[in-house]
Design a protein around this motif. Sequence first.
Motif, mmCIF file in Angstrom:
data_model
loop_
_atom_site.group_PDB
_atom_site.id
_atom_site.type_symbol
_atom_site.label_atom_id
_atom_site.label_comp_id
_atom_site.label_asym_id
_atom_site.label_seq_id
_atom_site.Cartn_x
_atom_site.Cartn_y
_atom_site.Cartn_z
ATOM 1 N N TRP A 1 23.015 36.014 60.973
ATOM 2 C CA TRP A 1 23.676 36.536 61.746
ATOM 3 C C TRP A 1 25.419 36.674 60.937
ATOM 4 O O TRP A 1 26.209 35.912 60.976
ATOM 5 N N TRP A 2 25.168 38.150 60.625
ATOM 6 C CA TRP A 2 26.915 38.066 60.275
ATOM 7 C C TRP A 2 26.975 37.963 59.021
ATOM 8 O O TRP A 2 26.120 38.340 58.187
ATOM 9 N N ASN A 3 27.854 36.859 58.452
ATOM 10 C CA ASN A 3 27.429 36.682 57.259
ATOM 11 C C ASN A 3 27.182 34.843 57.469
ATOM 12 O O ASN A 3 27.628 34.223 56.594
ATOM 13 N N PHE A 4 26.690 34.569 58.443
ATOM 14 C CA PHE A 4 26.382 33.699 58.088
ATOM 15 C C PHE A 4 24.756 33.163 58.083
ATOM 16 O O PHE A 4 24.102 33.661 58.976
ATOM 17 N N VAL A 5 24.907 32.468 57.239
ATOM 18 C CA VAL A 5 23.085 31.577 57.416
ATOM 19 C C VAL A 5 22.842 30.042 58.034
ATOM 20 O O VAL A 5 23.710 29.258 57.289
ATOM 21 N N GLY A 6 22.342 29.994 59.171
ATOM 22 C CA GLY A 6 22.504 28.541 59.928
ATOM 23 C C GLY A 6 20.757 28.649 59.567
ATOM 24 O O GLY A 6 20.026 28.535 59.335
ATOM 25 N N ARG A 7 20.666 27.266 60.744
ATOM 26 C CA ARG A 7 19.544 26.441 61.501
ATOM 27 C C ARG A 7 19.355 26.958 63.084
ATOM 28 O O ARG A 7 17.754 26.795 63.280
ATOM 29 N N THR A 8 20.422 26.911 63.320
ATOM 30 C CA THR A 8 20.628 27.191 65.224
ATOM 31 C C THR A 8 21.118 28.409 65.738
ATOM 32 O O THR A 8 22.194 28.630 64.573
ATOM 33 N N HIS A 9 21.225 28.575 66.597
ATOM 34 C CA HIS A 9 21.826 29.628 67.708
ATOM 35 C C HIS A 9 22.980 28.912 67.716
ATOM 36 O O HIS A 9 24.291 29.210 67.199
ATOM 37 N N GLU A 10 23.184 27.735 68.369
ATOM 38 C CA GLU A 10 24.346 27.031 68.825
ATOM 39 C C GLU A 10 25.003 26.932 67.159
ATOM 40 O O GLU A 10 26.785 26.894 67.225
ATOM 41 N N GLU A 11 24.455 26.562 65.984
ATOM 42 C CA GLU A 11 25.143 26.531 64.670
ATOM 43 C C GLU A 11 25.752 28.507 64.107
ATOM 44 O O GLU A 11 27.299 27.505 63.950
ATOM 45 N N ILE A 12 25.028 28.973 64.472
ATOM 46 C CA ILE A 12 26.118 30.288 64.425
ATOM 47 C C ILE A 12 27.199 30.442 65.466
ATOM 48 O O ILE A 12 27.855 30.716 64.896
ATOM 49 N N VAL A 13 27.342 30.186 66.228
ATOM 50 C CA VAL A 13 28.492 30.142 67.274
ATOM 51 C C VAL A 13 29.269 29.405 67.255
ATOM 52 O O VAL A 13 30.547 29.726 66.826
ATOM 53 N N GLY A 14 29.246 28.226 66.819
ATOM 54 C CA GLY A 14 29.892 27.509 66.333
ATOM 55 C C GLY A 14 30.662 28.327 64.524
ATOM 56 O O GLY A 14 32.181 28.164 64.550
ATOM 57 N N PHE A 15 30.030 28.382 64.003
ATOM 58 C CA PHE A 15 30.564 28.904 63.029
ATOM 59 C C PHE A 15 31.645 30.287 63.277
ATOM 60 O O PHE A 15 32.895 30.512 62.453
ATOM 61 N N ARG A 16 30.712 31.402 64.004
ATOM 62 C CA ARG A 16 31.839 32.028 64.349
ATOM 63 C C ARG A 16 33.902 31.772 64.961
ATOM 64 O O ARG A 16 34.026 32.375 64.666
ATOM 65 N N GLU A 17 33.076 30.914 66.265
ATOM 66 C CA GLU A 17 34.309 30.188 66.561
ATOM 67 C C GLU A 17 35.157 29.697 66.472
ATOM 68 O O GLU A 17 36.385 30.183 66.118
ATOM 69 N N GLU A 18 35.036 29.135 64.801
ATOM 70 C CA GLU A 18 35.927 28.519 63.732
ATOM 71 C C GLU A 18 36.485 29.879 63.172
ATOM 72 O O GLU A 18 37.611 29.376 62.877
ATOM 73 N N TRP A 19 35.760 30.473 62.537
ATOM 74 C CA TRP A 19 36.515 32.170 62.064
ATOM 75 C C TRP A 19 37.236 32.052 62.870
ATOM 76 O O TRP A 19 38.243 32.914 62.267
ATOM 77 N N GLN A 20 37.512 32.778 64.107
ATOM 78 C CA GLN A 20 37.964 33.773 64.909
ATOM 79 C C GLN A 20 39.111 32.892 65.200
ATOM 80 O O GLN A 20 40.445 32.779 65.463
ATOM 81 N N GLN A 21 39.004 31.833 65.867
ATOM 82 C CA GLN A 21 40.415 30.435 65.237
ATOM 83 C C GLN A 21 41.061 30.435 63.941
ATOM 84 O O GLN A 21 42.416 30.424 63.900
ATOM 85 N N GLN A 22 40.982 30.716 62.717
ATOM 86 C CA GLN A 22 40.692 30.652 61.700
ATOM 87 C C GLN A 22 42.394 31.870 61.416
ATOM 88 O O GLN A 22 42.926 32.048 60.950
ATOM 89 N N ILE A 23 41.627 33.018 62.117
ATOM 90 C CA ILE A 23 42.649 34.774 61.799
ATOM 91 C C ILE A 23 43.364 34.728 63.173
ATOM 92 O O ILE A 23 44.208 35.796 62.731
ATOM 93 N N ALA A 24 43.010 33.790 64.239
ATOM 94 C CA ALA A 24 43.789 34.128 65.094
ATOM 95 C C ALA A 24 44.408 33.072 66.117
ATOM 96 O O ALA A 24 45.469 33.395 67.392
ATOM 97 N N GLY A 25 44.301 31.968 65.558
ATOM 98 C CA GLY A 25 45.274 31.009 65.609
ATOM 99 C C GLY A 25 44.340 30.181 67.144
ATOM 100 O O GLY A 25 42.799 30.399 67.923
ATOM 101 N N GLY A 26 45.104 28.815 67.553
ATOM 102 C CA GLY A 26 44.526 28.310 68.555
ATOM 103 C C GLY A 26 43.597 27.437 68.232
ATOM 104 O O GLY A 26 42.677 27.200 68.706
ATOM 105 N N GLY A 27 43.358 27.336 67.260
ATOM 106 C CA GLY A 27 42.944 26.225 66.404
ATOM 107 C C GLY A 27 43.380 25.953 64.819
ATOM 108 O O GLY A 27 44.127 26.148 64.570
ATOM 109 N N PRO A 28 42.073 24.649 64.267
ATOM 110 C CA PRO A 28 42.534 24.700 62.749
ATOM 111 C C PRO A 28 42.746 25.808 61.591
ATOM 112 O O PRO A 28 41.991 26.607 62.071
ATOM 113 N N GLY A 29 44.240 25.762 61.150
ATOM 114 C CA GLY A 29 44.439 26.758 60.156
ATOM 115 C C GLY A 29 44.659 28.143 61.010
ATOM 116 O O GLY A 29 44.436 29.183 60.295
#
Length: 320
Positions: free
Chosen positions: A253-281
């Motif tokens: 999905w998008w720019n990610f290759v994972g193994r489960t739906h939940e894993e992709i959701v986690g990748f997306r959340e980490e990226w969004q946190q990184q570029i918009a604040g509210g999380g690591p980085g």
Amino acid sequence: MTFSAPEIMTPRDVPLGGLRAMRVRRTLPQRHRSLIGAWCFADHYGPDEVADTGGMLVPPHPHTGLQTVSWLFTGSVEHRDSAGNHALVLPGELNLMTAGSGVSHSEVSTQATNVLHGVQLWVALPDATRNGPARFDHYKPSPVRGPGWEARVFLGSAFGDTAPVPTSTPLLGAELMIAPGRTLRIDLDPAFEHGVLLDTGVVAVGEDPAVELKSAELAYLAPGRDHVEITAYDEARMLLLGGEPFGEPIVMWWNFVGRTHEEIVGFREEWQQQIAGGGPGGVVGDSRLVEPGRFGVVVGDHLAPIPAPPLPNARLKQRR
């Protein structure tokens, strides 16, 4: 020995990048076929006049679980990534970025580029290496020639040549040019499935039966073949891709290759946190990555990163 007829996969036009997006022709993945070996993505673009299209302008964006393979026919693209790599993508030279557990990068055509023409390919990483570190490999293959043909092998072995670039699964990648009216018999590894992605010209792929392949189409060859014949009706250039069947289900999905739906959701959340604040980085100020997080900071880049699109309402399904 007779083989089944190659399967023709036709491309679809999609935008690449942001608001002023260049158009690419995508042949892989498709609904009925997601992989050829570990090859899981194939975009073909150009030749485009940069003055008309704006060229390639892809700001920082994330990847996980894959490798990007950049191969140009014309023009040049500047690559920067969060592992500190800065390189020019030039015609006939392989640039291979391994995302591993996470990386971000940008791709921008250079000011010297008037015409942009090439392919962007992805390779899915197996479980054994998909959570490893990011890395970058560059290789300029020497041409291999025979009567009426020329090849450049950038991954794996073919045409009597072997690329020294390490891969996580058995792979083949080569550019091939065939002169008009010539028929070339190519030896294949029968354990591989293969794809012929045509750039220019019109060719016949296979023998008894053969299929006609047109520009931007991809011919799929199932495992079990030890050779294929390709006849060029006019000057033809193509990519020969191959690999052992991947054997692991993936979720793309998008720019990610994972193994489960939940894993992709986690990748997306980490990226969004990184570029918009509210999380690591994350820092909101100028919408740029200034601290690493999973995906790092693209060194020397000053473009605002691309936000992830919304997830679909349905669960993401595994592909094979």
